[in-house]
Write a protein that holds these residues in place. Sequence first.
Motif, PDB file in Angstrom:
ATOM      1  N   VAL A  91       0.842  -1.192   0.000  1.00 48.90           N
ATOM      2  CA  VAL A  91       0.000   0.000   0.000  1.00 48.90           C
ATOM      3  C   VAL A  91       0.879   1.244   0.000  1.00 48.90           C
ATOM      4  CG1 VAL A  91      -1.622   1.359   1.405  1.00 48.90           C
ATOM      5  CG2 VAL A  91      -2.020  -1.085   1.042  1.00 48.90           C
ATOM      6  N   ARG A  92       1.905   1.263   0.836  1.00 52.68           N
ATOM      7  CA  ARG A  92       2.793   2.429   0.916  1.00 52.68           C
ATOM      8  C   ARG A  92       3.556   2.652  -0.391  1.00 52.68           C
ATOM      9  NH1 ARG A  92       1.906   4.658   5.586  1.00 52.68           N
ATOM     10  NH2 ARG A  92       1.656   3.423   7.473  1.00 52.68           N
ATOM     11  N   GLN A  93       3.938   1.578  -1.062  1.00 52.48           N
ATOM     12  CA  GLN A  93       4.624   1.710  -2.352  1.00 52.48           C
ATOM     13  C   GLN A  93       3.704   2.352  -3.387  1.00 52.48           C
ATOM     14  OE1 GLN A  93       6.090  -2.214  -3.335  1.00 52.48           O
ATOM     15  NE2 GLN A  93       7.941  -1.965  -2.112  1.00 52.48           N
ATOM     16  N   LEU A  94       2.449   1.951  -3.396  1.00 50.65           N
ATOM     17  CA  LEU A  94       1.491   2.564  -4.315  1.00 50.65           C
ATOM     18  C   LEU A  94       1.333   4.052  -4.003  1.00 50.65           C
ATOM     19  CD1 LEU A  94      -1.209  -0.256  -4.473  1.00 50.65           C
ATOM     20  CD2 LEU A  94       0.198   0.552  -6.381  1.00 50.65           C
ATOM     21  N   GLN A  96       3.550   6.019  -2.564  1.00 47.85           N
ATOM     22  CA  GLN A  96       4.780   6.702  -2.953  1.00 47.85           C
ATOM     23  C   GLN A  96       4.872   6.880  -4.467  1.00 47.85           C
ATOM     24  OE1 GLN A  96       7.794   4.313  -1.058  1.00 47.85           O
ATOM     25  NE2 GLN A  96       7.424   5.212   0.960  1.00 47.85           N
ATOM     26  N   SER A  97       4.151   6.038  -5.213  1.00 47.70           N
ATOM     27  CA  SER A  97       4.110   6.168  -6.671  1.00 47.70           C
ATOM     28  C   SER A  97       3.078   7.200  -7.117  1.00 47.70           C
ATOM     29  CB  SER A  97       3.779   4.819  -7.316  1.00 47.70           C
ATOM     30  OG  SER A  97       4.786   3.884  -7.023  1.00 47.70           O
ATOM     31  N   GLY A  98       2.410   7.827  -6.149  1.00 48.55           N
ATOM     32  CA  GLY A  98       1.463   8.887  -6.469  1.00 48.55           C
ATOM     33  C   GLY A  98       0.002   8.484  -6.446  1.00 48.55           C
ATOM     34  N   TYR A  99      -0.282   7.263  -6.073  1.00 47.29           N
ATOM     35  CA  TYR A  99      -1.668   6.806  -6.021  1.00 47.29           C
ATOM     36  C   TYR A  99      -2.298   7.145  -4.681  1.00 47.29           C
ATOM     37  CZ  TYR A  99      -0.923   3.944 -10.186  1.00 47.29           C
ATOM     38  OH  TYR A  99      -0.656   3.519 -11.454  1.00 47.29           O
ATOM     39  N   ARG A 100      -3.592   7.454  -4.714  1.00 46.41           N
ATOM     40  CA  ARG A 100      -4.397   7.473  -3.501  1.00 46.41           C
ATOM     41  C   ARG A 100      -4.985   6.077  -3.416  1.00 46.41           C
ATOM     42  NH1 ARG A 100      -8.539  11.986  -4.207  1.00 46.41           N
ATOM     43  NH2 ARG A 100      -8.359  11.218  -6.318  1.00 46.41           N
ATOM     44  N   VAL A 101      -4.805   5.426  -2.293  1.00 41.32           N
ATOM     45  CA  VAL A 101      -5.141   4.014  -2.180  1.00 41.32           C
ATOM     46  C   VAL A 101      -6.376   3.810  -1.313  1.00 41.32           C
ATOM     47  CG1 VAL A 101      -4.331   1.742  -1.419  1.00 41.32           C
ATOM     48  CG2 VAL A 101      -2.727   3.349  -2.484  1.00 41.32           C
TER      49      VAL A 101
END
Length: 184
Positions: A91-94, A96-101
Amino acid sequence: MFEQRQTIDALAQQGKTPLFFAKNKSIMGIIAVADVVKETSAAAVKELKDMNIDVVMLTGDNKATAKAIGDSCGIYNVVAEVLPQDKEQQVRQLQQSGYRVAMVGDGINDAPALAAANVSVAMSDASDIAKETADITVRGADLTQLAAIRQLSEKLMHRINSNYRFILLLSLIHISEPTRPISI
């Protein structure tokens, strides 16, 4: 052993997780367990995709099983064999890639990922800790409610922003109005 390997692969490709019974290091039997994919899951994924939402499946299942389940629902971004403690990291990687999760989970091992997500949803049949951790608990276990939640939140935010602009306009009118002395 070749026949057993074929059986194992066939079960995994059907979305089933093979379990082995062994005696003296020899496989005595294989049974398969599977999560039942709800009839509405594929429709829910389609609705979310139609709203331009990327859908990712994080699961501890083996890759073949996860791929079969993902394919049956229209989810092609499947991250399999994820240990419970690694779901939060995914979740944190997503993020950091700019996604709202938005994370949807139902088990104890989903709680850290639910806590890390921007928005978290638990189904009503989820574990108590998942429901306690999630921002929203959905009644029933119908994933099509996710699209309804998104639509409702968009309408709510539109209403809040409209009210905010109205209040700002009234404040500006009040400030620009000349003050008149009061005579007694």
